[in-house]
Design a protein around this motif. Structure first.
Motif, PDB file in Angstrom:
ATOM      1  N   ILE A   1       9.923   1.990  -7.855  1.00  0.00           N
ATOM      2  CA  ILE A   1      10.463   2.903  -7.178  1.00  0.00           C
ATOM      3  C   ILE A   1      11.979   3.101  -7.264  1.00  0.00           C
ATOM      4  O   ILE A   1      12.336   4.323  -7.152  1.00  0.00           O
ATOM      5  N   LYS A   2      12.762   2.199  -7.568  1.00  0.00           N
ATOM      6  CA  LYS A   2      14.152   2.496  -7.815  1.00  0.00           C
ATOM      7  C   LYS A   2      14.325   3.179  -9.105  1.00  0.00           C
ATOM      8  O   LYS A   2      15.142   4.302  -9.215  1.00  0.00           O
ATOM      9  N   GLU A   3      13.690   2.923 -10.392  1.00  0.00           N
ATOM     10  CA  GLU A   3      13.745   3.698 -11.592  1.00  0.00           C
ATOM     11  C   GLU A   3      13.193   5.145 -11.348  1.00  0.00           C
ATOM     12  O   GLU A   3      14.178   5.771 -11.976  1.00  0.00           O
ATOM     13  N   GLN A   4      12.473   5.441 -10.481  1.00  0.00           N
ATOM     14  CA  GLN A   4      12.222   6.806 -10.231  1.00  0.00           C
ATOM     15  C   GLN A   4      12.901   7.612  -9.262  1.00  0.00           C
ATOM     16  O   GLN A   4      12.671   8.653  -8.826  1.00  0.00           O
TER      17      GLN A   4
ATOM     18  N   ASN B   1      -7.248  -5.560  -4.190  1.00  0.00           N
ATOM     19  CA  ASN B   1      -7.871  -6.099  -5.389  1.00  0.00           C
ATOM     20  C   ASN B   1      -7.772  -5.146  -6.489  1.00  0.00           C
ATOM     21  O   ASN B   1      -7.489  -5.357  -7.456  1.00  0.00           O
ATOM     22  N   ASN B   2      -7.921  -3.749  -6.034  1.00  0.00           N
ATOM     23  CA  ASN B   2      -7.561  -2.877  -7.085  1.00  0.00           C
ATOM     24  C   ASN B   2      -6.331  -2.825  -7.602  1.00  0.00           C
ATOM     25  O   ASN B   2      -5.964  -2.931  -8.833  1.00  0.00           O
ATOM     26  N   LEU B   3      -5.322  -3.193  -6.634  1.00  0.00           N
ATOM     27  CA  LEU B   3      -3.826  -2.965  -6.989  1.00  0.00           C
ATOM     28  C   LEU B   3      -3.735  -4.243  -7.967  1.00  0.00           C
ATOM     29  O   LEU B   3      -2.941  -4.238  -8.993  1.00  0.00           O
ATOM     30  N   SER B   4      -4.204  -5.551  -7.917  1.00  0.00           N
ATOM     31  CA  SER B   4      -4.283  -6.532  -8.602  1.00  0.00           C
ATOM     32  C   SER B   4      -4.828  -6.433  -9.822  1.00  0.00           C
ATOM     33  O   SER B   4      -4.161  -6.612 -11.100  1.00  0.00           O
ATOM     34  N   ASN B   5      -5.782  -5.452 -10.209  1.00  0.00           N
ATOM     35  CA  ASN B   5      -6.426  -5.093 -11.161  1.00  0.00           C
ATOM     36  C   ASN B   5      -5.570  -4.234 -11.873  1.00  0.00           C
ATOM     37  O   ASN B   5      -5.575  -4.263 -13.338  1.00  0.00           O
ATOM     38  N   ILE B   6      -4.846  -3.588 -11.664  1.00  0.00           N
ATOM     39  CA  ILE B   6      -4.157  -2.304 -12.141  1.00  0.00           C
ATOM     40  C   ILE B   6      -2.934  -2.983 -12.691  1.00  0.00           C
ATOM     41  O   ILE B   6      -2.595  -2.741 -13.787  1.00  0.00           O
TER      42      ILE B   6
ATOM     43  N   MET C   1       0.782  -1.229   0.037  1.00  0.00           N
ATOM     44  CA  MET C   1       0.126   0.199  -0.023  1.00  0.00           C
ATOM     45  C   MET C   1       0.987   1.252  -0.093  1.00  0.00           C
ATOM     46  O   MET C   1       0.468   2.200  -0.819  1.00  0.00           O
ATOM     47  N   ILE C   2       2.002   1.270   0.773  1.00  0.00           N
ATOM     48  CA  ILE C   2       2.733   2.435   1.011  1.00  0.00           C
ATOM     49  C   ILE C   2       3.529   2.575  -0.325  1.00  0.00           C
ATOM     50  O   ILE C   2       3.715   3.629  -0.851  1.00  0.00           O
ATOM     51  N   ALA C   3       4.244   1.308  -0.974  1.00  0.00           N
ATOM     52  CA  ALA C   3       4.875   1.332  -2.374  1.00  0.00           C
ATOM     53  C   ALA C   3       3.959   2.135  -3.226  1.00  0.00           C
ATOM     54  O   ALA C   3       4.251   3.007  -4.030  1.00  0.00           O
ATOM     55  N   GLU C   4       2.567   1.752  -3.294  1.00  0.00           N
ATOM     56  CA  GLU C   4       1.908   2.343  -4.529  1.00  0.00           C
ATOM     57  C   GLU C   4       1.293   3.705  -4.279  1.00  0.00           C
ATOM     58  O   GLU C   4       1.498   4.450  -5.277  1.00  0.00           O
ATOM     59  N   TYR C   5       1.380   4.126  -3.168  1.00  0.00           N
ATOM     60  CA  TYR C   5       0.937   5.638  -2.792  1.00  0.00           C
ATOM     61  C   TYR C   5       2.220   6.441  -3.091  1.00  0.00           C
ATOM     62  O   TYR C   5       1.925   7.497  -3.997  1.00  0.00           O
ATOM     63  N   ILE C   6       3.439   6.010  -3.076  1.00  0.00           N
ATOM     64  CA  ILE C   6       4.597   7.117  -3.335  1.00  0.00           C
ATOM     65  C   ILE C   6       4.718   6.820  -4.921  1.00  0.00           C
ATOM     66  O   ILE C   6       5.076   7.714  -5.652  1.00  0.00           O
ATOM     67  N   LEU C   7       4.126   5.825  -5.609  1.00  0.00           N
ATOM     68  CA  LEU C   7       4.276   5.682  -6.987  1.00  0.00           C
ATOM     69  C   LEU C   7       3.072   6.444  -7.545  1.00  0.00           C
ATOM     70  O   LEU C   7       3.193   6.897  -8.803  1.00  0.00           O
ATOM     71  N   ASN C   8       1.855   6.410  -7.081  1.00  0.00           N
ATOM     72  CA  ASN C   8       0.767   7.227  -7.441  1.00  0.00           C
ATOM     73  C   ASN C   8      -0.164   7.869  -6.251  1.00  0.00           C
ATOM     74  O   ASN C   8      -0.785   7.155  -5.989  1.00  0.00           O
ATOM     75  N   SER C   9       0.548   8.934  -5.937  1.00  0.00           N
ATOM     76  CA  SER C   9      -0.340   9.734  -4.854  1.00  0.00           C
ATOM     77  C   SER C   9      -1.810   9.968  -4.880  1.00  0.00           C
ATOM     78  O   SER C   9      -2.298  10.657  -4.137  1.00  0.00           O
ATOM     79  N   THR C  10      -2.159  10.254  -6.307  1.00  0.00           N
ATOM     80  CA  THR C  10      -3.456  10.731  -6.643  1.00  0.00           C
ATOM     81  C   THR C  10      -4.352   9.480  -6.568  1.00  0.00           C
ATOM     82  O   THR C  10      -5.640   9.778  -7.060  1.00  0.00           O
ATOM     83  N   GLU C  11      -3.922   8.266  -6.517  1.00  0.00           N
ATOM     84  CA  GLU C  11      -4.814   7.148  -6.579  1.00  0.00           C
ATOM     85  C   GLU C  11      -5.880   7.346  -5.510  1.00  0.00           C
ATOM     86  O   GLU C  11      -5.371   7.557  -4.149  1.00  0.00           O
ATOM     87  N   SER C  12      -7.254   6.805  -5.385  1.00  0.00           N
ATOM     88  CA  SER C  12      -8.112   6.921  -4.426  1.00  0.00           C
ATOM     89  C   SER C  12      -8.272   5.604  -3.671  1.00  0.00           C
ATOM     90  O   SER C  12      -8.997   5.414  -2.524  1.00  0.00           O
ATOM     91  N   ASN C  13      -7.961   4.502  -4.260  1.00  0.00           N
ATOM     92  CA  ASN C  13      -8.293   3.191  -3.789  1.00  0.00           C
ATOM     93  C   ASN C  13      -6.981   2.486  -3.767  1.00  0.00           C
ATOM     94  O   ASN C  13      -6.568   1.865  -4.971  1.00  0.00           O
TER      95      ASN C  13
END
Length: 884
Positions: free
Chosen positions: A474-477, A417-422, A401-413
């Motif tokens: 995260i490493k790439e960015q 399950n949403n991360l799996s879909n993405i 959850m934290i990893a996805e937050y810093i990759l995409n801080s404007t995501e709302s969900n």
């Protein structure tokens, strides 16, 4: 019962969806808000109507026969925004996959096609329902035809029938054509008759029926100006009626039978919904098309193993890494114990164990082993459970959850399950599906065991599969430092803060509440006296009548139900009469009483005597931490009564609250990243920055700056940080817009480095697509390339204020982590318990308070190296009130 035809006004719905929803976009930057809203309205209408036949009518680009009648027809419409334009082909593709017929014409509009179809349906013995947001369709209503009118947003729809039109307007459906001829229509640029709005138009239609009859009896019209306008604009009135009349004989190459509802192409729809991240729509498909294809990633996503705890422990010791999740029905500090522990050891299938105190404590050595890696999702909740068992987790290296937050801080969900879909275009179910929503929701303990175990097997398998993908991004960015040194350790800090909570005394709140009640009662009496009668002060409608009809205050703004009595309206009337001041103060105190006194009392934990606010790490797009239940970031400080609330928040027994507050951190960040020499010099000289700004911008000596000028300079300083406009500043300071614009112009002329920074940052963001903070935290800003001015302006504000606000957030987070670790490493009993905006609060043992003060000041002022020094103000007291 007759068969039903559902006719969709596609263009109307598509535009409504676009403007009703925020600019949703996919990971790939494709805008989807209009598509999503359109399909949701379509699906809701199908559920409501249950039709046998279905069609979508669209307008085509270009002119129609109405432009031959009136060349300026729809001439005032703005160009379709790019963000909407790019969604048209996608929604058509989805409609095609639904096997729904699309009809359009290069000569006629969607209204005409819909009108023709509804007449054909009636002639062939069908009922028809027209879904639209356009009241023009009311003219088509009869005993066999109804309109399903979209209202607010994308969810509300009203059935419009002959009876409802009679009740609401007291005219017939056919007479809506005459009403439009008289009123005209701004959206379509139909001129009508000047001076005739809906009220006058309805009165004329009720009296005369048709426009033809009206002009035959023009001598009976009362009102000199009205009659004059009718006479002068007769030709325009008849033309407007013709423009507003829906044609019902469009030549079509299909019949009603051709619109029969067909089986959808669910497989293609499933793929499209995954591609465009429409998870809610995905769940509406038949189960086999939205449940996971369990072989698609790596093995069986929902398969679990049955093993004993000892077998699991042996496997962990062997493989030195595991993912885990406690399954619980509540918060551990509310004495609710976990019921399951889900564990996945590397590539092994997950194991979901019944858990109790004895089994949990048996895992203590594993959780505290620095050589064993732990990973999870939303680990804050799990770490609090471990804290309750006095287990000190070591070497947790990954939180999806934290990893996805810093990759995409404007995501709302950030649901797993949403991360799996993405990431994998595959999902299983989200928590709402598992537990249900609202009154029918269940607890984990009420879910059938096999279903629950499958869900948590999917949960842990997804964490395992996400890890390498997210960490590589995260490493790439270049965000390794942000992730590993700030955000990941912060999870434990926030867990500790929430778990400990802050001591809160309900008797103090009772005393504050009693005093507020006395003041509120006194204000009620004063308001009734000024009004000359008693009334419901909390009713905007009744208050509006008193203020604007009985007392004749100038009307500032009207609403659909009467007069606006919102705070901004009343503030504009402030000083024009005692009742205005009384009402403003009444509202302020009533909110304090209900929200903070009564509301906070309900949130005090009965076992601990403390409030445990939920600290949220993944909510704000700037990187700021937020808090809920209650929102401790929002404790009132601007009024004397509001500040009293802070008296209820106390230090623990034998403790003091040490409050360390960054001084003007965002302005210091702004000075540093803009490299503005004047602002840097002011901070280096330890000047009062607002006084210095007032002196320079308003052209007065530093010593002659008045409190009013300083206050205005402060508003400009912080307004610049938040991208304020001249209009926004004029509203804040209650000054003319031109004066506000002049303030901003002078400010940016003096602080020219800031002006250059703002311009450069926007251009960099436009070329890169994102901005960064000092720790490389990214925020993507697709709005910068929008053709719509308002959207583009929003993007520009975000581009230059995100690095400022985000960098300030980075700094406070660095400080939090370092203060927490220092208190632990020094083996102090004092605990970090609160973060409120730019201040940290430690519940310090009395004999440790001096040491804590020095420790906090040193750490916070040296958190990062800027071009200006960070400064921290320190206060100590027995309550939050004492520290301010």
């Amino acid at each position: 019962m007759k068969e039903r035809v559902l006719i969709i006004d596609g263009s109307s719905l598509f535009f409504r969806a676009f403007y009703a929803l925020p600019l949703l976009k996919t990971k790939r930057g494709i805008y989807t808000n209009a598509i999503y809203g359109f399909i949701m309205m379509l699906e809701n209408a199908i559920e409501k109507v249950n039709p046998n036949y279905l069609v979508v009518c669209f307008d085509m680009k270009g002119k129609t026969f109405r432009n031959d009648l009136y060349k300026d027809y729809k001439g005032t419409r703005q160009k379709t925004p790019t963000e909407l334009e790019q969604q048209w082909p996608i929604v058509r593709d989805i409609i095609d996959k639904m096997n729904i017929k699309i009809l359009e014409s290069p000569v006629y509009e969607a209204d005409d096609i819909a009108g023709t179809l509804s007449l054909t349906a009636e002639n062939e013995g069908y009922d028809s329902i027209l879904l639209t947001g356009d009241k023009d369709y009311f003219q088509l209503v009869d005993k066999n035809t109804q309109v399903l009118l979209t209202r607010k947003g994308i969810t509300e729809m009203d059935i419009i029938s002959v009876e409802s039109i009679k009740e609401d307007y007291d005219i017939t459906p056919e007479e809506f054509i005459d009403l439009k001829g008289l009123m005209g229509d701004n959206s379509d640029n139909i001129p009508g008759v000047p001076g005739i709005g809906e009220k006058t138009g309805l009165k004329l239609v009720r009296e005369f029926g048709t426009i033809e009859n009206l002009y035959d009896n023009l001598d009976k019209v009362t009102g000199k100006k009205l009659k004059e306008n009718l006479e002068n604009y007769k030709t325009q009135a008849f033309m407007s009626k013709k423009l507003g009349t829906i044609v019902r004989n469009v030549p079509l190459d299909v019949g009603i039978k051709d619109l029969k509802i067909q089986e959808r192409n669910y497989e293609d729809l499933s793929n499209m919904y995954r591609e465009y991240e429409f998870n809610t729509l995905l769940q509406r498909l038949p189960e086999e098309f939205h449940k996971a294809d369990i072989e698609m990633i790596s093995g069986d996503l929902i398969k679990y193993e049955d093993k004993s705890l000892d077998e699991v422990i042996d496997s962990i010791h062997s493989k030195k890494s595991f993912a885990f999740k406690f399954v619980t029905d509540g918060k551990i500090y509310e004495s609710i114990k976990p019921i399951y522990l889900a564990i996945k050891v590397n590539d092994d299938a997950p194991v979901i164990l019944n858990i109790d105190d004895e089994k949990t404590l048996k895992l203590k050595s594993i959780f505290e082993d620095e050589n064993i890696e732990k990973i999870g999702h939303n680990l804050k909740e799990d770490i609090m459970i471990l804290m309750d068992y006095e287990i000190d987790i070591k070497n947790y290296t990954y939180d999806s959850m934290i990893a996805e937050y810093i990759l995409n801080s404007t995501e709302s969900n950030y649901d797993i399950n949403n991360l799996s879909n993405i990431y994998f275009s595959i999902g299983y179910m989200d928590l709402d599906e598992l537990l249900g929503k609202g009154k029918k929701s269940k607890k984990f303990s009420e879910i059938e065991e096999d279903e629950l175990k499958k869900y948590f097997a999917f949960y842990l398998n997804t964490i395992h599969n996400l890890k390498s993908l997210q960490l590589e991004k995260i490493k790439e960015q270049g965000m390794d430092e942000l992730y590993y040194e700030i955000e990941l350790p912060l999870v434990e800090v926030l867990s500790s803060m929430e778990f400990i909570g802050i001591r809160t005394k309900s008797s103090v709140l009772d005393d504050i509440g009693d005093n507020l009640d006395i003041k509120i009662k006194e204000l009620e009496k004063n308001i009734y006296r000024e009004a000359g009668e008693e009334f419901n002060i909390n009713s905007p409608k009744k208050l509006g009548v008193i203020l604007f009809e009985k007392l004749n205050y100038p009307v500032i703004k009207k609403t659909k139900t009467g007069y606006s009595t919102s705070a901004d309206v009343l503030e504009k009337l402030e000083g024009k009469g005692e009742i205005i001041n009384y009402v403003l103060e009444y509202r302020q105190l009533a909110k304090l009483k209900s929200t903070y006194v009564d509301g906070l009392k309900e949130l005090i934990n009965g076992d601990t005597g403390r409030i445990h606010s939920h600290f949220n790490q993944t909510v704000t797009s700037t990187g700021r931490i937020s808090s809920t239940d209650p929102n401790l970031q929002n404790i009132p400080i601007r009024t004397d009564e509001g500040r009293l609330i802070r008296k209820a928040f106390l230090a623990s027994e034998d403790c003091l609250l040490v409050d360390a507050d960054y001084s003007q951190i965002e302005l210091r960040v702004l000075a540093s990243i803009s490299n503005d020499k004047n602002m840097i010099e002011a901070f280096d000289n330890d000047d009062d920055i607002h006084r210095r700004t007032a002196s320079e911008v308003f052209g007065v000596d530093f010593d002659d700056v008045t409190p009013l000028l300083r206050s205005r300079a402060k508003a400009v300083n912080f307004g610049i940080v938040y991208g304020i406009s001249d209009y926004g500043l004029s509203q804040n300071l209650n000054i003319p817009r031109k004066v506000a614009a002049d303030y901003i112009e002078k400010y940016l002329k003096h602080y020219s480095g800031i002006k250059d920074y703002m311009d450069n940052e926007v251009e960099k963001a436009r070329s890169k697509g994102y901005v960064e903070t000092i720790l490389k935290r990214r925020r993507y800003i697709p709005e910068l390339n929008a053709k719509n001015y308002n959207i583009r302006s929003f993007g520009e504000r975000v581009a230059f204020n995100t690095p400022i606000q985000g960098s300030a957030a980075d700094i406070i987070k660095i400080a939090m982590v370092k203060v927490y670790e220092a208190l632990r490493d020094e083996k102090l009993e004092s605990k970090l318990i609160l973060q409120i905006h730019d201040e940290l609060i430690v519940d310090a043992k009395e004999d440790e308070a001096d040491k804590v003060k020095k420790l906090m000041k040193d750490i916070m002022e040296q958190a990062v190296e800027l071009k200006v020094k960070l400064k921290v103000d320190m206060e100590v007291g027995s309550s939050l009130y004492d520290t301010k």
